[in-house]
Design a protein around this motif. Structure first.
Motif, mmCIF file in Angstrom:
data_model
loop_
_atom_site.group_PDB
_atom_site.id
_atom_site.type_symbol
_atom_site.label_atom_id
_atom_site.label_comp_id
_atom_site.label_asym_id
_atom_site.label_seq_id
_atom_site.Cartn_x
_atom_site.Cartn_y
_atom_site.Cartn_z
ATOM 1 N N ILE A 60 0.830 -1.199 0.000
ATOM 2 C CA ILE A 60 0.000 0.000 0.000
ATOM 3 C C ILE A 60 0.867 1.252 0.000
ATOM 4 O O ILE A 60 2.049 1.210 0.350
ATOM 5 N N ILE A 61 0.265 2.339 -0.410
ATOM 6 C CA ILE A 61 0.859 3.668 -0.292
ATOM 7 C C ILE A 61 -0.087 4.478 0.579
ATOM 8 O O ILE A 61 -1.264 4.621 0.269
ATOM 9 N N LEU A 62 0.409 4.980 1.669
ATOM 10 C CA LEU A 62 -0.376 5.772 2.608
ATOM 11 C C LEU A 62 0.109 7.210 2.527
ATOM 12 O O LEU A 62 1.293 7.478 2.711
ATOM 13 N N GLU A 63 -0.789 8.120 2.202
ATOM 14 C CA GLU A 63 -0.454 9.534 2.132
ATOM 15 C C GLU A 63 -1.274 10.305 3.158
ATOM 16 O O GLU A 63 -2.419 9.960 3.423
ATOM 17 N N GLY A 64 -0.675 11.326 3.718
ATOM 18 C CA GLY A 64 -1.395 12.142 4.680
ATOM 19 C C GLY A 64 -0.850 13.560 4.704
ATOM 20 O O GLY A 64 0.301 13.796 4.338
ATOM 21 N N ASP A 65 -1.684 14.489 5.149
ATOM 22 C CA ASP A 65 -1.258 15.883 5.178
ATOM 23 C C ASP A 65 -0.816 16.342 6.564
ATOM 24 O O ASP A 65 -0.447 17.493 6.745
ATOM 25 N N SER A 66 -0.817 15.442 7.528
ATOM 26 C CA SER A 66 -0.329 15.783 8.859
ATOM 27 C C SER A 66 1.121 15.314 8.985
ATOM 28 O O SER A 66 1.394 14.124 9.144
ATOM 29 N N LEU A 67 2.033 16.256 8.906
ATOM 30 C CA LEU A 67 3.451 15.916 8.951
ATOM 31 C C LEU A 67 3.824 15.224 10.260
ATOM 32 O O LEU A 67 4.620 14.288 10.270
ATOM 33 N N SER A 68 3.217 15.660 11.360
ATOM 34 C CA SER A 68 3.562 15.038 12.649
ATOM 35 C C SER A 68 3.122 13.570 12.689
ATOM 36 O O SER A 68 3.824 12.724 13.249
ATOM 37 N N VAL A 69 1.987 13.260 12.090
ATOM 38 C CA VAL A 69 1.529 11.865 12.041
ATOM 39 C C VAL A 69 2.450 11.042 11.146
ATOM 40 O O VAL A 69 2.868 9.931 11.512
#
Length: 99
Positions: free
Chosen positions: A12-21
């Motif tokens: 999988i590729i997991l993308e997120g906009d929370s840099l801390s997460v």
């Protein structure tokens, strides 16, 4: 991640906009922040995949996820789309694909 595991996905590729997460999930250090327990669960789930790429994306490139999150907050039911794109984000996804 749980849904991907339940559906039998191995890569999988997991993308997120929370840099801390994103930093928390990719760190080898134990996360002692307020959301640390959630980060640690995500790390355990990540280890169950053969391959799990994790990337930070800016909020401006994550509009589809933002629209779906708002929809989820305002909904009292669970919705899962596996092989189709939800109608509420079709235009956004088409724009992302074309650009």
């Amino acid at each position: 991640m749980e849904l991907a595991l339940d559906l039998g996905f191995n890569n999988i590729i997991l993308e997120g906009d929370s840099l801390s997460v994103i930093k928390g999930i990719t760190s080898r250090e134990e996360d002692l922040s307020l959301s640390g327990n959630i980060i640690e669960v995500a790390k355990c789930k990540r280890a169950r995949f053969q391959k799990c790429q994790i990337a930070h994306t800016g909020r401006d490139t994550n509009e589809a996820a933002h629209v779906l999150a708002k929809r989820g907050v305002n909904s009292d039911r669970t919705e899962i789309w596996v092989e189709e794109c939800p109608p509420c984000i079709q235009t956004i996804v088409r724009f992302d694909i074309d650009n």
